[in-house]
Design an enzyme around this catalytic site. Structure first.
Site, PDB file in Angstrom:
ATOM      1  N   GLU A 162     -13.267  -4.079  -0.824  1.00  0.00           N
ATOM      2  CA  GLU A 162     -12.981  -3.825   0.594  1.00  0.00           C
ATOM      3  C   GLU A 162     -14.233  -4.213   1.371  1.00  0.00           C
ATOM      4  O   GLU A 162     -15.279  -3.566   1.239  1.00  0.00           O
ATOM      5  CB  GLU A 162     -12.627  -2.349   0.794  1.00  0.00           C
ATOM      6  CG  GLU A 162     -11.347  -1.952   0.072  1.00  0.00           C
ATOM      7  CD  GLU A 162     -11.201  -0.447  -0.112  1.00  0.00           C
ATOM      8  OE1 GLU A 162     -12.126   0.292   0.285  1.00  0.00           O
ATOM      9  OE2 GLU A 162     -10.179  -0.020  -0.664  1.00  0.00           O
TER      10      GLU A 162
ATOM     11  N   ASP B 284       0.857  -1.181   0.000  1.00  0.00           N
ATOM     12  CA  ASP B 284       0.000   0.000   0.000  1.00  0.00           C
ATOM     13  C   ASP B 284       0.892   1.229   0.000  1.00  0.00           C
ATOM     14  O   ASP B 284       1.842   1.316   0.791  1.00  0.00           O
ATOM     15  CB  ASP B 284      -0.914   0.006   1.215  1.00  0.00           C
ATOM     16  CG  ASP B 284      -2.006  -1.055   1.123  1.00  0.00           C
ATOM     17  OD1 ASP B 284      -2.141  -1.687   0.052  1.00  0.00           O
ATOM     18  OD2 ASP B 284      -2.722  -1.261   2.115  1.00  0.00           O
TER      19      ASP B 284
END
Length: 256
Positions: free
Chosen positions: A133, A14
């Protein structure tokens, strides 16, 4: 029974450019360093693929990973997936020109599902990864979120994955927001629910704390790949450690 197709070990990075970051439940970002350097290290350790996710792309309405991907591909020669802020065919083309092999889409696909078909028709389904998500909202029920786990969509994760793959997504990256960064293990129930519904590979992400979690994702969750972050970034284990444990458990991963 676990399928005998080769299972993949993926490093997930990330990024809040120019830094690799790590979070818990997709919040509280901690800077760790140069993403390309971490990617190169994992490549040397034998990881199968790299996933780069731009965690602030929604804020800036664009993906800022082009330069990082270019830098990475100078020394890393495995498939790279790039996600965050991908909203159009032009965005996909730009990432591929930078050296990515696949793109992961979330927010733009939720807003306009037909984008999945458009991208798959141009670039091929194998290039398009649906990123989901997921937050648990009830027994065996999860809601899909966007904007790095901040925005509700009202979509049931399993039904959304089913629809998106029917539209042409060639893989599904499932991130459990509840487990992400906690080292409490993947949400096996979530992974299994999605993998038993779709006919494309499912990548388990969010929560790996040890190699038993990886084995459970493959054997119980029926994932085709696991995405690792915390355990690699903080050197709790190496890719070699994970691969050795997988082979020991009879998981059909690539032998180095």
């Amino acid at each position: 029974m676990i399928s005998k197709s080769k299972k993949r070990l993926i490093a997930r990075l990330d990024v809040k450019a120019p830094n690799l970051i790590k979070s818990i439940n997709l919040e509280g970002l901690r800077k760790l360093g140069n993403p390309a350097s971490f990617a190169e290290e994992y490549y040397k350790q034998g990881v199968d693929e790299i996933i780069y996710m731009d965690v602030v792309a929604s804020l800036y309405q664009r993906n800022g990973l082009g330069d990082i991907v270019r830098s990475t591909t100078e020394n890393v020669f495995i498939p790279i997936t790039v996600g965050g802020g991908i909203r159009s065919a032009d965005d996909v083309g730009e990432m591929l020109r930078c050296g990515a092999d696949k793109v992961a889409i979330n927010t733009a696909a939720v807003r306009r599902p037909d984008l999945i078909s458009e991208l798959a028709n141009i670039y091929g389904s194998q290039c398009i990864v649906l990123s989901v998500e997921a937050k648990k909202v009830g027994p065996r029920t999860w809601e899909a979120y966007t904007d790095n786990g901040r925005e509700k969509t009202g979509l049931d994760v399993v039904e959304w994955a089913k629809k998106a793959t029917a539209l042409g997504a060639g893989e599904v990256l499932i991130t459990s927001v509840d487990r992400e960064g906690t080292r409490k293990g993947f949400d096996i129930e979530l992974i299994q629910a999605v993998s038993s519904t779709v006919d494309v590979p499912v990548i388990a992400s969010g929560g790996m704390g040890d190699t038993n979690d990886m084995i459970a994702a493959f054997e119980l969750g029926k994932a085709e790949a696991v995405a690792m972050a915390d355990v690699l970034h903080y050197k709790r284990m190496s890719v070699e450690d994970v691969r050795a444990k997988a082979l020991e458990a009879g998981i059909p991963v690539r032998k180095i």
